[in-house]
Design an enzyme around this catalytic site. Structure first.
Site, mmCIF file in Angstrom:
data_model
loop_
_atom_site.group_PDB
_atom_site.id
_atom_site.type_symbol
_atom_site.label_atom_id
_atom_site.label_comp_id
_atom_site.label_asym_id
_atom_site.label_seq_id
_atom_site.Cartn_x
_atom_site.Cartn_y
_atom_site.Cartn_z
ATOM 1 N N ARG A 1 0.822 -1.209 0.000
ATOM 2 C CA ARG A 1 0.000 0.000 0.000
ATOM 3 C C ARG A 1 0.858 1.262 0.000
ATOM 4 O O ARG A 1 0.349 2.358 -0.251
ATOM 5 C CB ARG A 1 -0.911 0.035 1.244
ATOM 6 C CG ARG A 1 -2.028 -0.995 1.240
ATOM 7 C CD ARG A 1 -2.899 -0.834 2.469
ATOM 8 N NE ARG A 1 -3.910 -1.879 2.572
ATOM 9 C CZ ARG A 1 -5.102 -1.842 2.020
ATOM 10 N NH1 ARG A 1 -5.440 -0.779 1.304
ATOM 11 N NH2 ARG A 1 -5.952 -2.825 2.167
ATOM 12 N N ARG B 1 -24.031 1.560 4.342
ATOM 13 C CA ARG B 1 -22.939 1.179 5.230
ATOM 14 C C ARG B 1 -22.053 2.391 5.503
ATOM 15 O O ARG B 1 -21.924 3.292 4.673
ATOM 16 C CB ARG B 1 -22.089 0.071 4.605
ATOM 17 C CG ARG B 1 -22.832 -1.226 4.333
ATOM 18 C CD ARG B 1 -21.863 -2.263 3.806
ATOM 19 N NE ARG B 1 -21.037 -1.727 2.708
ATOM 20 C CZ ARG B 1 -19.966 -2.321 2.220
ATOM 21 N NH1 ARG B 1 -19.554 -3.464 2.741
ATOM 22 N NH2 ARG B 1 -19.285 -1.787 1.220
#
Length: 209
Positions: free
Chosen positions: A88, A156
Site C-alpha cells: 500500500r 454502510r
C-alpha cells in the site's frame, strides 16, 4: 506470474483479481484475508498481529510483511500469485523487494474519483437478508425497501460520502506513488476502468499477454 493489483477503493479490483485468478490458476492474496487467517491459525506472526488487533491498533508493517512472507512460501504460490491490498506504500514495496520477491507485472485499474464516489455512495444493503442494491444501477422496486424481505435498506459506514472521500485521499497520498515506483522498472500496466465490467475484464486480460 507474480502480480500486484493497484487501484483506488471502489475501482473493482476484487472482480479483476477473481478473473485473473481463474485465468492463470493462481491464488489471490488479499492482505485483510491473510491477516484474519493468520489470527485464526495462531502462527507466530498471527499471534504477533493479535496483540495489535486486540489493542484496537493497526497491524504494523513489519508484522504484515512477515505474514505475507509466510503466505508466499505456501505451495499454491509456486506458479504465481496476485497481491491485492499489498503493498500500500513505498516502504512496503521496498520491503517486498528486500524479501527477494520478484514481481512480473503491476496492473493498475484506473477509475475517476467521481465515478468511484457515485458507485460507492449509491450502494444500499439490507440488514435483514443481506441483499444489495444501488440507487442508480440496481434500485429496489420501492425506495428504501428491500425487494426480498421488506426490511429498510441502509447505507454502510464505508459507503458514506465522507468516508469514501477520506479513503480516496489516503489512496492518493500513500498508495498512488507506487505507480511511479513500478513504472521505473517497466512493470506498470494501466487498465482504464470501463462502465461495463466485462469491458474492463477484457482490457485486464489483454494486459497479461
Amino acid at each position: 506470474m507474480n502480480l500486484i493489483l493497484l487501484g483506488a477503493p471502489g475501482a473493482g479490483k476484487g472482480t479483476q483479481a477473481e478473473v485473473i485468478s481463474k485465468h492463470l490458476s493462481i491464488p489471490t492474496i488479499s492482505t485483510g484475508n491473510i491477516i484474519r487467517e493468520a489470527l485464526k491459525s495462531g502462527s507466530g506472526m498471527g499471534r504477533e498481529a493479535k496483540k495489535f488487533v486486540d489493542a484496537g491498533q493497526l497491524v504494523p508493517d513489519d508484522v504484515v510483511i512477515g505474514i505475507i512472507r509466510e503466505r508466499l512460501a505456501e505451495k499454491d504460490c509456486e506458479d504465481g500469485f496476485i497481491l491485492d491490498g499489498f503493498p500500500r506504500t513505498i516502504p512496503q514495496a521496498e520491503a517486498l523487494d528486500r524479501m527477494g520477491v520478484v514481481i512480473d507485472r503491476v496492473i493498475d485499474i484506473e477509475v475517476a474519483d467521481e465515478t468511484i464516489a457515485r458507485r460507492m455512495t449509491g450502494r444500499r444493503v439490507c440488514p435483514g437478508c443481506g441483499s444489495s442494491y444501488h440507487l442508480e444501477y440496481k434500485p429496489p422496486k420501492e425506495t428504501g425497501v428491500c425487494d426480498s424481505c421488506g426490511d429498510t435498506l441502509i447505507q454502510r459506514k464505508d459507503d458514506h460520502p465522507d468516508t469514501v472521500q477520506d479513503r480516496l485521499t489516503v489512496y492518493h497520498e500513500q498508495t498512488e506513488p507506487l505507480k511511479s515506483y513500478y513504472a521505473a522498472s517497466d512493470k506498470l500496466y494501466i487498465v482504464e476502468g470501463q462502465e461495463e465490467v466485462a469491458d474492463t475484464i477484457r482490457l485486464t486480460l489483454a494486459a497479461l499477454e
